[in-house]
Every structure is written in C-alpha cells, then in structure tokens.
Design a protein around this motif. Sequence first.
Motif, PDB file in Angstrom:
ATOM      1  N   PHE A   1      33.043  42.527  36.178  1.00  0.00           N
ATOM      2  CA  PHE A   1      31.673  43.027  36.262  1.00  0.00           C
ATOM      3  C   PHE A   1      31.660  44.550  36.135  1.00  0.00           C
ATOM      4  O   PHE A   1      30.782  45.140  35.494  1.00  0.00           O
ATOM      5  CB  PHE A   1      31.040  42.643  37.607  1.00  0.00           C
ATOM      6  CG  PHE A   1      30.501  41.244  37.688  1.00  0.00           C
ATOM      7  CD1 PHE A   1      31.042  40.203  36.948  1.00  0.00           C
ATOM      8  CD2 PHE A   1      29.437  40.958  38.526  1.00  0.00           C
ATOM      9  CE1 PHE A   1      30.556  38.915  37.041  1.00  0.00           C
ATOM     10  CE2 PHE A   1      28.923  39.670  38.626  1.00  0.00           C
ATOM     11  CZ  PHE A   1      29.487  38.649  37.886  1.00  0.00           C
ATOM     12  N   SER A   2      32.624  45.196  36.786  1.00  0.00           N
ATOM     13  CA  SER A   2      32.665  46.660  36.813  1.00  0.00           C
ATOM     14  C   SER A   2      32.800  47.256  35.419  1.00  0.00           C
ATOM     15  O   SER A   2      32.288  48.343  35.143  1.00  0.00           O
ATOM     16  CB  SER A   2      33.819  47.140  37.704  1.00  0.00           C
ATOM     17  OG  SER A   2      33.591  46.780  39.050  1.00  0.00           O
ATOM     18  N   ASP A   3      33.508  46.546  34.538  1.00  0.00           N
ATOM     19  CA  ASP A   3      33.627  47.026  33.162  1.00  0.00           C
ATOM     20  C   ASP A   3      32.254  47.152  32.507  1.00  0.00           C
ATOM     21  O   ASP A   3      32.033  48.035  31.665  1.00  0.00           O
ATOM     22  CB  ASP A   3      34.493  46.074  32.339  1.00  0.00           C
ATOM     23  CG  ASP A   3      35.971  46.243  32.635  1.00  0.00           C
ATOM     24  OD1 ASP A   3      36.366  47.338  33.096  1.00  0.00           O
ATOM     25  OD2 ASP A   3      36.735  45.287  32.416  1.00  0.00           O
ATOM     26  N   GLU A   4      31.334  46.255  32.872  1.00  0.00           N
ATOM     27  CA  GLU A   4      29.989  46.281  32.308  1.00  0.00           C
ATOM     28  C   GLU A   4      29.079  47.242  33.053  1.00  0.00           C
ATOM     29  O   GLU A   4      28.252  47.935  32.454  1.00  0.00           O
ATOM     30  CB  GLU A   4      29.381  44.859  32.338  1.00  0.00           C
ATOM     31  CG  GLU A   4      30.223  43.787  31.675  1.00  0.00           C
ATOM     32  CD  GLU A   4      30.442  44.049  30.195  1.00  0.00           C
ATOM     33  OE1 GLU A   4      29.541  44.648  29.557  1.00  0.00           O
ATOM     34  OE2 GLU A   4      31.501  43.666  29.676  1.00  0.00           O
ATOM     35  N   LEU A   5      29.212  47.275  34.382  1.00  0.00           N
ATOM     36  CA  LEU A   5      28.328  48.102  35.207  1.00  0.00           C
ATOM     37  C   LEU A   5      28.673  49.588  35.129  1.00  0.00           C
ATOM     38  O   LEU A   5      27.784  50.444  35.182  1.00  0.00           O
ATOM     39  CB  LEU A   5      28.412  47.641  36.669  1.00  0.00           C
ATOM     40  CG  LEU A   5      27.845  46.266  36.981  1.00  0.00           C
ATOM     41  CD1 LEU A   5      28.298  45.806  38.368  1.00  0.00           C
ATOM     42  CD2 LEU A   5      26.314  46.275  36.903  1.00  0.00           C
ATOM     43  N   PHE A   6      29.972  49.880  35.024  1.00  0.00           N
ATOM     44  CA  PHE A   6      30.427  51.269  35.056  1.00  0.00           C
ATOM     45  C   PHE A   6      31.295  51.570  33.833  1.00  0.00           C
ATOM     46  O   PHE A   6      32.510  51.778  33.947  1.00  0.00           O
ATOM     47  CB  PHE A   6      31.227  51.533  36.339  1.00  0.00           C
ATOM     48  CG  PHE A   6      30.524  51.098  37.600  1.00  0.00           C
ATOM     49  CD1 PHE A   6      29.387  51.750  38.040  1.00  0.00           C
ATOM     50  CD2 PHE A   6      31.012  50.028  38.344  1.00  0.00           C
ATOM     51  CE1 PHE A   6      28.733  51.352  39.199  1.00  0.00           C
ATOM     52  CE2 PHE A   6      30.374  49.621  39.504  1.00  0.00           C
ATOM     53  CZ  PHE A   6      29.221  50.280  39.931  1.00  0.00           C
ATOM     54  N   PRO A   7      30.720  51.607  32.641  1.00  0.00           N
ATOM     55  CA  PRO A   7      31.514  51.852  31.432  1.00  0.00           C
ATOM     56  C   PRO A   7      32.198  53.212  31.492  1.00  0.00           C
ATOM     57  O   PRO A   7      31.619  54.191  31.966  1.00  0.00           O
ATOM     58  CB  PRO A   7      30.472  51.788  30.312  1.00  0.00           C
ATOM     59  CG  PRO A   7      29.160  52.052  30.976  1.00  0.00           C
ATOM     60  CD  PRO A   7      29.275  51.471  32.347  1.00  0.00           C
TER      61      PRO A   7
END
Length: 300
Positions: A233-239
Amino acid sequence: MTGVEDWNQYRAGKKVVGSCPTVGSTFSENPRARQVFTGKGFTRRKRMTADERRDQIVKAAVKVIAAKGFWGMSLQDVADQVGITEAALYHYIDSKNDLFSMVMEQAYDSPEADEFIYKTCTGTDADGHSLLFFPRFCANNVIFNARRPEMVKLFSILNGEALSPSHPAHRYFIGRNQKFWQTIKSLNWCLPRGYDLDRFHHMWMLCMSAMDGLQYRWLADGSADLVAEWFAFSDELFPQEKWHGFMDPSDIDPDSEDCLASYGLVTGGGQAVQDRQLRSDGVCGGTAAAKGIHRPEDSK
C-alpha cells in the motif's frame, strides 16, 4: 521478522513479504478466518489483588466481545472466563457499560501503543526542531497491530456495531476519531511541498481508512501478512518521487546543518511549505545547503 526490520528492508528498496515465501499478494485464494484466540482459558488463582483481578476481567471481556460482539456479550460470559460468579464480578465493575469503558481505555488505547507508534517516527533537525514522519507513523501502527490480533478484532467488531446510534460505543468512536485528528493536526509533520492542512487531512483519512479496510481483510484471511501488505500500500500512498526524504527520521542526516522547520506542518505555518525553499534566515539559523537529506525538487 520484528516488523521494524521489515520496515528497514522496505526502506532499502528490498521486496518485503514477511514470513511468506510468495512474491506478490499474501492473501489466499481460499481464505480462512484468522485464529485470534486459543481455547486456553485463564489460570485459576484464588488469591489475586484487586488490580490483578480487574486486569484479568478486562482481558476476559476482550476475548468475549471479539467472539460475540458487545450486544452478544453477557457478564456471565466474562465471569465464566475468569472463573468467578457474576455476583463477584460486581465487586470490580459497576455495569456492562463500565466494563466496556475499561476495555477501550485500558486495553486498546494504551500508553504502550503510543510509545511504540510515536517515538520512532520522530526526529530532530540541526536547529532542534522536532519533526514527525507520516509514512513511518503509519507503518508503526500496522506493525504494532500485527502483534495484537485480538485487539484488532475487538476494535473492528465494535467499530462496526457502533454505527448504530443506540450502541454504547457510538459516541466513543465518533469522539475518538475527532480527538485523534485534533492530536494529529497539532503535530509537526515533515511533509513534501504542496501539503497544506486540508490536503494532509485527506491523506490522513485515506491512510486510516486503508488501514482499517486492510485489517478487516487480514482478520478474514489467516494466511495474509498484514505488514507486507501495508508496505505494498505504501508504494501507492507514498511514491518515492514525492516522498523521498520525508519517509523516516533516518532521512535527517545527523551531520547536516539543515534547518527543516519550513517543512513542518506547525513550524511551516500550517501550510507545509507550499513552494518555499529551505532558508538560512528567519525562523532558524541553519544553512540553506542540502548536505545530507535529499528533498523533492520544487516542481514536484
């Protein structure tokens, strides 16, 4: 892994899937609900202090509520778990609602949780400004909750039940969300350019909603790895092109003389810098040269 080690691997750009060997989603095609509690009961002890007994009662209530919900729980259920009579239970609680308050205040929103979640997402710049890093804060929440599935199940069940205005937890959950945001917005988050208070509020709401939804799916699938899924998820939320340099306190170079105050939600005037540069005049005395921390370009 401890979760924190997972985070360090994730920050190093390595694929993290926790203890699961499969690359990609850790969710099963044939999910089975996570086994949260064992069949083992409480150790029967005749001599206990009042505080020890109350702690045992709270733990028993957590187990019963997570299995039956608040409406389905009876005080007799709790007394049976502890090994005392329902009449004896009233020596330690006043009512079912009183027991609910004890569960939420002592078991879920605990000082231990706050210590774990906030301490390691906070760093200090060269001029002594304290800054918090939101991606690490989110990861800490998930890592901590992965260690206490019984409390996640309790919270999830009560949160769903409490949508009814007649539920005793209704006002608690509404008030909890409002109180949580009041705390969050008062903290000095180190944010990329373009994050004013309104945009950060939406980011916070998005992350908390994603976290809640992921935890529901994790409870429904005992094979899933909560920490690994959150990192996906973090890859999408915090590029990285936006959040590089704003992920973790380790992004602050201890040998740098940079002042990061203008990047703070509070010290930056609540506007999260917008298009401002690091500066050597005004609010702090650091140099403008970025020696150890790589911030996004002004155009990002």
